[in-house]
Design a protein around this motif. Structure first.
Motif, mmCIF file in Angstrom:
data_model
loop_
_atom_site.group_PDB
_atom_site.id
_atom_site.type_symbol
_atom_site.label_atom_id
_atom_site.label_comp_id
_atom_site.label_asym_id
_atom_site.label_seq_id
_atom_site.Cartn_x
_atom_site.Cartn_y
_atom_site.Cartn_z
ATOM 1 N N ALA A 125 0.815 -1.223 0.000
ATOM 2 C CA ALA A 125 0.000 0.000 0.000
ATOM 3 C C ALA A 125 0.846 1.269 0.000
ATOM 4 O O ALA A 125 0.389 2.323 0.458
ATOM 5 N N GLY A 126 2.087 1.183 -0.502
ATOM 6 C CA GLY A 126 2.933 2.350 -0.626
ATOM 7 C C GLY A 126 3.564 2.821 0.667
ATOM 8 O O GLY A 126 4.195 3.896 0.707
ATOM 9 N N MET A 127 3.443 2.056 1.754
ATOM 10 C CA MET A 127 4.021 2.453 3.033
ATOM 11 C C MET A 127 5.522 2.198 3.043
ATOM 12 O O MET A 127 6.012 1.288 2.390
ATOM 13 N N HIS A 128 6.268 3.006 3.823
ATOM 14 C CA HIS A 128 7.712 2.877 3.916
ATOM 15 C C HIS A 128 8.073 2.036 5.144
ATOM 16 O O HIS A 128 7.577 2.313 6.247
ATOM 17 N N TYR A 129 8.939 1.048 4.966
ATOM 18 C CA TYR A 129 9.322 0.123 6.034
ATOM 19 C C TYR A 129 10.820 0.217 6.331
ATOM 20 O O TYR A 129 11.634 0.267 5.415
ATOM 21 N N ARG A 130 11.176 0.215 7.624
ATOM 22 C CA ARG A 130 12.574 0.099 8.067
ATOM 23 C C ARG A 130 12.677 -1.107 8.972
ATOM 24 O O ARG A 130 11.942 -1.224 9.959
ATOM 25 N N ASP A 131 13.578 -2.017 8.658
ATOM 26 C CA ASP A 131 13.711 -3.272 9.392
ATOM 27 C C ASP A 131 14.461 -3.029 10.701
ATOM 28 O O ASP A 131 15.585 -2.520 10.705
ATOM 29 N N LEU A 132 13.849 -3.424 11.832
ATOM 30 C CA LEU A 132 14.455 -3.207 13.141
ATOM 31 C C LEU A 132 15.189 -4.430 13.667
ATOM 32 O O LEU A 132 15.932 -4.318 14.646
ATOM 33 N N ILE A 133 14.988 -5.597 13.056
ATOM 34 C CA ILE A 133 15.731 -6.807 13.439
ATOM 35 C C ILE A 133 16.243 -7.432 12.141
ATOM 36 O O ILE A 133 15.571 -8.288 11.550
ATOM 37 N N PRO A 134 17.405 -7.018 11.659
ATOM 38 C CA PRO A 134 17.867 -7.461 10.338
ATOM 39 C C PRO A 134 17.939 -8.974 10.169
ATOM 40 O O PRO A 134 17.589 -9.488 9.097
ATOM 41 N N ASP A 135 18.372 -9.708 11.201
ATOM 42 C CA ASP A 135 18.477 -11.166 11.035
ATOM 43 C C ASP A 135 17.170 -11.883 11.324
ATOM 44 O O ASP A 135 17.043 -13.083 11.110
ATOM 45 N N ARG A 136 16.174 -11.124 11.839
ATOM 46 C CA ARG A 136 14.830 -11.651 12.104
ATOM 47 C C ARG A 136 14.837 -12.897 12.985
ATOM 48 O O ARG A 136 13.890 -13.668 13.006
ATOM 49 N N LEU A 137 15.932 -13.086 13.712
ATOM 50 C CA LEU A 137 16.061 -14.186 14.674
ATOM 51 C C LEU A 137 15.694 -15.523 14.036
ATOM 52 O O LEU A 137 14.950 -16.327 14.603
ATOM 53 N N ILE A 148 4.255 6.812 6.805
ATOM 54 C CA ILE A 148 3.557 7.301 5.618
ATOM 55 C C ILE A 148 3.847 8.798 5.570
ATOM 56 O O ILE A 148 3.286 9.566 6.351
ATOM 57 N N PRO A 149 4.757 9.236 4.706
ATOM 58 C CA PRO A 149 5.192 10.642 4.731
ATOM 59 C C PRO A 149 4.063 11.635 4.504
ATOM 60 O O PRO A 149 3.997 12.667 5.178
ATOM 61 N N ASP A 150 3.184 11.351 3.551
ATOM 62 C CA ASP A 150 2.106 12.280 3.217
ATOM 63 C C ASP A 150 0.775 11.720 3.710
ATOM 64 O O ASP A 150 0.384 10.608 3.357
ATOM 65 N N GLY A 151 0.075 12.500 4.525
ATOM 66 C CA GLY A 151 -1.182 12.042 5.077
ATOM 67 C C GLY A 151 -2.309 12.033 4.069
ATOM 68 O O GLY A 151 -2.144 12.408 2.911
ATOM 69 N N GLY A 152 -3.466 11.582 4.539
ATOM 70 C CA GLY A 152 -4.636 11.510 3.688
ATOM 71 C C GLY A 152 -5.130 10.091 3.547
ATOM 72 O O GLY A 152 -4.690 9.179 4.269
ATOM 73 N N PRO A 153 -6.052 9.841 2.613
ATOM 74 C CA PRO A 153 -6.565 8.486 2.404
ATOM 75 C C PRO A 153 -5.448 7.522 2.019
ATOM 76 O O PRO A 153 -4.532 7.874 1.269
ATOM 77 N N VAL A 154 -5.525 6.290 2.541
ATOM 78 C CA VAL A 154 -4.524 5.252 2.254
ATOM 79 C C VAL A 154 -5.107 4.287 1.224
ATOM 80 O O VAL A 154 -6.239 3.815 1.389
ATOM 81 N N LEU A 205 -7.680 3.283 6.568
ATOM 82 C CA LEU A 205 -8.492 4.260 5.848
ATOM 83 C C LEU A 205 -7.755 5.566 5.561
ATOM 84 O O LEU A 205 -7.719 6.039 4.426
ATOM 85 N N GLU A 206 -7.210 6.158 6.606
ATOM 86 C CA GLU A 206 -6.611 7.482 6.467
ATOM 87 C C GLU A 206 -5.551 7.673 7.537
ATOM 88 O O GLU A 206 -5.623 7.067 8.605
ATOM 89 N N ALA A 207 -4.564 8.516 7.248
ATOM 90 C CA ALA A 207 -3.480 8.754 8.192
ATOM 91 C C ALA A 207 -3.096 10.222 8.189
ATOM 92 O O ALA A 207 -3.321 10.940 7.210
ATOM 93 N N SER A 208 -2.504 10.655 9.295
ATOM 94 C CA SER A 208 -2.007 12.017 9.395
ATOM 95 C C SER A 208 -0.691 12.146 8.639
ATOM 96 O O SER A 208 -0.041 11.148 8.307
ATOM 97 N N ASP A 209 -0.273 13.372 8.368
ATOM 98 C CA ASP A 209 1.066 13.593 7.833
ATOM 99 C C ASP A 209 2.082 13.063 8.842
ATOM 100 O O ASP A 209 1.952 13.272 10.049
ATOM 101 N N GLY A 210 3.096 12.387 8.350
ATOM 102 C CA GLY A 210 4.175 11.935 9.218
ATOM 103 C C GLY A 210 3.805 10.821 10.161
ATOM 104 O O GLY A 210 4.493 10.614 11.169
ATOM 105 N N ILE A 211 2.734 10.067 9.881
ATOM 106 C CA ILE A 211 2.378 8.938 10.739
ATOM 107 C C ILE A 211 3.516 7.924 10.780
ATOM 108 O O ILE A 211 4.123 7.607 9.752
ATOM 109 N N GLU A 212 3.829 7.416 11.977
ATOM 110 C CA GLU A 212 4.833 6.374 12.148
ATOM 111 C C GLU A 212 4.289 5.339 13.123
ATOM 112 O O GLU A 212 3.727 5.694 14.169
ATOM 113 N N VAL A 213 4.437 4.069 12.791
ATOM 114 C CA VAL A 213 4.022 2.990 13.679
ATOM 115 C C VAL A 213 5.139 1.961 13.773
ATOM 116 O O VAL A 213 5.996 1.866 12.886
#
Length: 362
Positions: A125-137, A148-154, A205-213
């Protein structure tokens, strides 16, 4: 050969740009996408339309496509996984609904710094991902920092994940999501979290500008299926429903109760996730409290922590000290002694443990 049950035939094709091809197959060719995986860096997607079923595979050899039959009928093709026609055409036979396999954890001490500039990858869905456990255990878990850098409908669809456990923790901003049997859209704001029980249908559905999870998934590689039949919200509201023994959780940070943490010198806010997953996992938010930090060891199979605010020095047996700040993450293997020394007054940590009923020895 005996009577068959459900069988799906797919043409499997290689791709060198799955993201672009998803748009081509859905918008240009007018096909519907049925599944995609893995969500953080998709390699495989399946489509249907015009009497065809097509699977695109970024890891497939760049050669002519192949024919694949997916079925749960063990008698189909006499249980063989590869067939060859009289003319030499190879046909693969794969499970239609393969069982969820939880790999054995390959324990390691992991420190992941935001300052290391790990790449952000465009995922589902165009979301940006950064891996926090590179070897994934060893494939037992994936921890992703998603933005999601730009907010609005997803541009999302009703979908579900074939997982054993999945957490969505809102780090910054807000996001609106609708879930099966949970009523209308729910807004997740900074400090709040969801757990998405296995295969619960939902849609962003929708996200704010700069949403991070922060998203935690077990196991690391799992399939996302699109549900083209269900419309959300559902007419039925059943907040006590269980999916594979787990209940949906929407935990709100505002007004939460803080108590002494298991680690002296810190306080904790529990998210009720251990209770609602029958201790499959436990999730707490940790802050600086009173007293001095001490050395401790945990017996959790997986013990992951993300630094949301402030800084401290992570000390560990046999390891050089690591000064950690907001955006950093780490994993402590079971039995390893560590200490969170020199914590700043504004320190705030997200702690995720599997299982939720683990023990701590001081």
């Amino acid at each position: 050969m005996t009577q068959k049950t459900e069988i799906r035939a797919e043409i499997c094709l290689p791709t060198t740009n799955l993201t672009a091809d998803i748009g081509f197959f859905t918008k240009v060719l007018g096909m519907q996408m049925d599944r995609i995986y893995p969500a953080d860096d998709p390699k495989v997607a399946s489509f249907r339309g015009h009497g065809l079923a097509v699977q695109l595979d970024a890891d497939a050899a760049q050669s002519a496509g192949r024919l694949q039959f997916a079925t749960d009928d063990q008698t189909f093709a006499d249980g063989k996984t590869q067939l060859v026609s009289p003319g030499g055409t190879q046909v693969s036979v794969v499970p239609l609904n393969p069982p969820l396999i939880l790999p054995e954890t390959n324990h390691s001490f992991v420190v992941r710094r935001l300052a290391d500039q790990a790449p952000w990858v465009i995922g589902r869905a165009g979301m940006h991902y950064r891996d926090l456990i590179p070897d994934r255990l060893g494939g037992s878990i994936i921890a992703s920092h998603i933005r999601i850098p730009d907010g609005g409908p997803v541009p999302d669809m009703v979908h579900y994940h074939k997982v054993g456990f999945q957490l969505i923790f809102c780090y910054r901003g807000w996001v609106d999501v609708v879930y099966e049997d949970q009523g209308g859209p729910i807004r997740l704001t900074a400090g709040d979290c969801f757990i998405q029980p296995p295969e619960i249908r939902h849609r962003v559905l929708e996200a704010s500008d700069g949403i991070e999870v922060i998203e935690i998934g077990v196991p690391a590689e799992h399939v996302t299926e699109i549900d083209h039949e269900m419309t959300l919200p559902t007419a039925v509201v059943n907040r006590d429903r269980e999916w594979d023994g787990q209940r949906f959780v929407h935990n709100v940070a505002e007004g939460g109760t803080w108590v002494d943490a298991r680690l002296p010198g810190f306080i904790a806010r529990d998210t009720t996730i251990a209770e609602n997953t029958k201790d499959v996992a436990g999730v707490q938010v940790i802050r600086r409290g009173q007293g001095d930090p001490v050395w401790a060891a945990h017996d959790a199979d997986i013990y992951f922590t993300f630094v949301m605010q402030g800084e401290f020095v992570l000390e560990g047996d046999g390891q050089a000290p690591h000064t950690l700040v907001a955006g950093d993450a780490f994993v402590i293997p079971p039995g390893m002694r560590t200490r969170y020394s020199a914590p700043s007054d504004d320190l705030e940590l997200l702690e995720v443990a599997l299982r939720g009923d683990f023990r701590t020895e001081l």
